[in-house]
Write a protein that holds these residues in place. Structure first.
Motif, PDB file in Angstrom:
ATOM      1  N   PRO A   1       0.808  -1.224   0.000  1.00  0.00           N
ATOM      2  CA  PRO A   1       0.000   0.000   0.000  1.00  0.00           C
ATOM      3  C   PRO A   1       0.839   1.272   0.000  1.00  0.00           C
ATOM      4  CG  PRO A   1      -0.317  -1.242   2.044  1.00  0.00           C
ATOM      5  CD  PRO A   1       0.564  -2.067   1.150  1.00  0.00           C
ATOM      6  N   MET A   2       2.067   1.187   0.446  1.00  0.00           N
ATOM      7  CA  MET A   2       2.909   2.375   0.474  1.00  0.00           C
ATOM      8  C   MET A   2       3.392   2.761  -0.928  1.00  0.00           C
ATOM      9  SD  MET A   2       2.753   3.201   3.564  1.00  0.00           S
ATOM     10  CE  MET A   2       3.985   4.464   3.755  1.00  0.00           C
ATOM     11  N   SER A   3       3.283   1.842  -1.890  1.00  0.00           N
ATOM     12  CA  SER A   3       3.781   2.136  -3.227  1.00  0.00           C
ATOM     13  C   SER A   3       2.673   2.631  -4.162  1.00  0.00           C
ATOM     14  CB  SER A   3       4.432   0.891  -3.831  1.00  0.00           C
ATOM     15  OG  SER A   3       3.450  -0.102  -4.074  1.00  0.00           O
ATOM     16  N   ARG A   4       1.454   2.707  -3.660  1.00  0.00           N
ATOM     17  CA  ARG A   4       0.336   3.152  -4.505  1.00  0.00           C
ATOM     18  C   ARG A   4       0.418   4.652  -4.760  1.00  0.00           C
ATOM     19  NH1 ARG A   4      -4.344   2.430  -1.288  1.00  0.00           N
ATOM     20  NH2 ARG A   4      -5.615   2.974  -3.059  1.00  0.00           N
ATOM     21  N   THR A   5       0.056   5.027  -5.956  1.00  0.00           N
ATOM     22  CA  THR A   5      -0.074   6.443  -6.295  1.00  0.00           C
ATOM     23  C   THR A   5      -1.516   6.673  -6.710  1.00  0.00           C
ATOM     24  OG1 THR A   5       2.203   6.546  -7.067  1.00  0.00           O
ATOM     25  CG2 THR A   5       0.716   8.293  -7.794  1.00  0.00           C
ATOM     26  N   LEU A   6      -2.201   7.535  -5.979  1.00  0.00           N
ATOM     27  CA  LEU A   6      -3.596   7.820  -6.275  1.00  0.00           C
ATOM     28  C   LEU A   6      -3.747   9.203  -6.902  1.00  0.00           C
ATOM     29  CD1 LEU A   6      -5.368   6.668  -2.977  1.00  0.00           C
ATOM     30  CD2 LEU A   6      -5.419   5.529  -5.192  1.00  0.00           C
ATOM     31  N   PRO A   7      -4.661   9.329  -7.854  1.00  0.00           N
ATOM     32  CA  PRO A   7      -4.977  10.674  -8.326  1.00  0.00           C
ATOM     33  C   PRO A   7      -5.542  11.487  -7.166  1.00  0.00           C
ATOM     34  CG  PRO A   7      -6.165   8.986  -9.580  1.00  0.00           C
ATOM     35  CD  PRO A   7      -5.459   8.300  -8.473  1.00  0.00           C
ATOM     36  N   ILE A   8      -5.329  12.781  -7.200  1.00  0.00           N
ATOM     37  CA  ILE A   8      -5.817  13.655  -6.132  1.00  0.00           C
ATOM     38  C   ILE A   8      -7.018  14.434  -6.654  1.00  0.00           C
ATOM     39  CG2 ILE A   8      -5.271  15.673  -4.721  1.00  0.00           C
ATOM     40  CD1 ILE A   8      -2.383  14.632  -4.630  1.00  0.00           C
ATOM     41  N   LYS A   9      -8.077  14.448  -5.866  1.00  0.00           N
ATOM     42  CA  LYS A   9      -9.250  15.243  -6.198  1.00  0.00           C
ATOM     43  C   LYS A   9      -9.439  16.277  -5.096  1.00  0.00           C
ATOM     44  CE  LYS A   9     -14.108  15.169  -7.373  1.00  0.00           C
ATOM     45  NZ  LYS A   9     -15.282  14.344  -7.618  1.00  0.00           N
ATOM     46  N   ARG A  10      -9.462  17.534  -5.487  1.00  0.00           N
ATOM     47  CA  ARG A  10      -9.684  18.637  -4.543  1.00  0.00           C
ATOM     48  C   ARG A  10     -10.962  19.349  -4.951  1.00  0.00           C
ATOM     49  NH1 ARG A  10      -6.436  22.480  -5.513  1.00  0.00           N
ATOM     50  NH2 ARG A  10      -6.446  23.414  -3.468  1.00  0.00           N
ATOM     51  N   ALA A  11     -11.827  19.593  -3.976  1.00  0.00           N
ATOM     52  CA  ALA A  11     -13.086  20.267  -4.281  1.00  0.00           C
ATOM     53  C   ALA A  11     -13.522  21.087  -3.075  1.00  0.00           C
ATOM     54  CB  ALA A  11     -14.159  19.250  -4.646  1.00  0.00           C
ATOM     55  N   ALA A  12     -14.404  22.044  -3.339  1.00  0.00           N
ATOM     56  CA  ALA A  12     -14.929  22.904  -2.283  1.00  0.00           C
ATOM     57  C   ALA A  12     -16.422  23.091  -2.484  1.00  0.00           C
ATOM     58  CB  ALA A  12     -14.231  24.256  -2.310  1.00  0.00           C
TER      59      ALA A  12
ATOM     60  N   THR B   1     -12.266   3.318  -3.591  1.00  0.00           N
ATOM     61  CA  THR B   1     -11.229   2.306  -3.729  1.00  0.00           C
ATOM     62  C   THR B   1     -11.743   1.134  -4.565  1.00  0.00           C
ATOM     63  OG1 THR B   1     -10.367   2.961  -1.586  1.00  0.00           O
ATOM     64  CG2 THR B   1      -9.630   0.839  -2.431  1.00  0.00           C
ATOM     65  N   GLY B   2     -10.947   0.733  -5.524  1.00  0.00           N
ATOM     66  CA  GLY B   2     -11.291  -0.399  -6.368  1.00  0.00           C
ATOM     67  C   GLY B   2     -12.153  -0.042  -7.567  1.00  0.00           C
ATOM     68  N   THR B   3     -12.453   1.246  -7.758  1.00  0.00           N
ATOM     69  CA  THR B   3     -13.228   1.665  -8.924  1.00  0.00           C
ATOM     70  C   THR B   3     -12.320   2.461  -9.863  1.00  0.00           C
ATOM     71  OG1 THR B   3     -13.952   3.847  -8.161  1.00  0.00           O
ATOM     72  CG2 THR B   3     -15.234   1.945  -7.403  1.00  0.00           C
ATOM     73  N   ARG B   4     -12.829   2.790 -11.034  1.00  0.00           N
ATOM     74  CA  ARG B   4     -12.028   3.552 -11.986  1.00  0.00           C
ATOM     75  C   ARG B   4     -11.808   4.989 -11.522  1.00  0.00           C
ATOM     76  NH1 ARG B   4     -15.692   6.526 -15.289  1.00  0.00           N
ATOM     77  NH2 ARG B   4     -17.819   5.804 -14.991  1.00  0.00           N
ATOM     78  N   ASN B   5     -12.567   5.449 -10.525  1.00  0.00           N
ATOM     79  CA  ASN B   5     -12.420   6.812 -10.016  1.00  0.00           C
ATOM     80  C   ASN B   5     -11.747   6.869  -8.653  1.00  0.00           C
ATOM     81  OD1 ASN B   5     -13.630   8.093 -12.244  1.00  0.00           O
ATOM     82  ND2 ASN B   5     -15.649   7.592 -11.469  1.00  0.00           N
ATOM     83  N   GLU B   6     -10.998   5.817  -8.314  1.00  0.00           N
ATOM     84  CA  GLU B   6     -10.274   5.792  -7.049  1.00  0.00           C
ATOM     85  C   GLU B   6      -9.397   7.039  -6.944  1.00  0.00           C
ATOM     86  OE1 GLU B   6      -8.108   2.177  -4.845  1.00  0.00           O
ATOM     87  OE2 GLU B   6      -7.178   2.725  -6.739  1.00  0.00           O
ATOM     88  N   CYS B   7      -9.412   7.680  -5.771  1.00  0.00           N
ATOM     89  CA  CYS B   7      -8.636   8.913  -5.626  1.00  0.00           C
ATOM     90  C   CYS B   7      -8.372   9.201  -4.150  1.00  0.00           C
ATOM     91  CB  CYS B   7      -9.379  10.101  -6.241  1.00  0.00           C
ATOM     92  SG  CYS B   7     -10.928  10.508  -5.421  1.00  0.00           S
ATOM     93  N   TYR B   8      -7.498  10.156  -3.928  1.00  0.00           N
ATOM     94  CA  TYR B   8      -7.312  10.725  -2.598  1.00  0.00           C
ATOM     95  C   TYR B   8      -8.019  12.074  -2.642  1.00  0.00           C
ATOM     96  CZ  TYR B   8      -5.418  11.898   1.905  1.00  0.00           C
ATOM     97  OH  TYR B   8      -5.311  12.214   3.234  1.00  0.00           O
TER      98      TYR B   8
END
Length: 158
Positions: free
Chosen positions: A3-14, A82-89
């Motif tokens: 899990p430490m090697s995963r790179t997730l796309p980042i989503k920022r919203a307000a 997690t586990g979907t095509r839109n997985e993100c942080y």
């Protein structure tokens, strides 16, 4: 996979809690499956854009209202979908603000706006599939529930 090697796309919203006489402004959008989704005005931040600036821009686009004097309410962050095509942080900021103007959305995805009494807001939220839609995740609505009850916390891990 480590899990430490995963790179997730980042989503920022307000998103902004716009309140008038114990009514919360929600925007109605048509989802891909044809259903109507009610959500808070706001949305994704552009690269390099602050959450506050994104809130002002998105509220103007989705409602036609100008917001000023943003006050920070809550931050939500953590892994989503997690586990979907839109997985993100995800990092989601929630604010309140003063507003002026008339309701006149310019966002083509917005099919309407509605002032909803506090006690009816959560009854409009649709939870469940499709799993790729974070707005249908109940965890996203806990801060709104708390805000409506006067018990908002400043931080919510997703």
């Amino acid at each position: 996979m480590n899990p430490m090697s995963r790179t997730l796309p980042i989503k920022r919203a307000a998103h902004v809690y716009l309140v008038n006489d114990r009514h919360l402004l929600l925007v109605a959008e048509r989802m891909d499956d044809g259903s109507i989704f009610y959500g808070l005005p706001g949305g994704k931040a552009h690269l390099g854009e602050s959450l506050a600036a994104a809130a002002v821009r998105q509220v103007r686009h989705e409602t036609g209202l100008s917001v000023t004097d943003l006050q920070f309410v809550s931050l939500l962050e953590g892994e989503m979908l997690t586990g979907t095509r839109n997985e993100c942080y995800a990092t989601f900021g929630r604010f309140t603000a003063h507003f002026t103007g008339d309701l006149a959305p310019t966002d083509p995805e917005v099919v309407g706006t509605r002032w909803v009494p506090f006690d009816e807001v959560l009854s409009l939220v649709k939870f469940g599939p499709p799993p790729e839609v974070e707005e249908r995740n109940p965890l996203i609505w806990i801060p709104t529930r708390d805000f409506l009850n006067g018990q908002a916390r400043t931080y919510y891990p997703i």
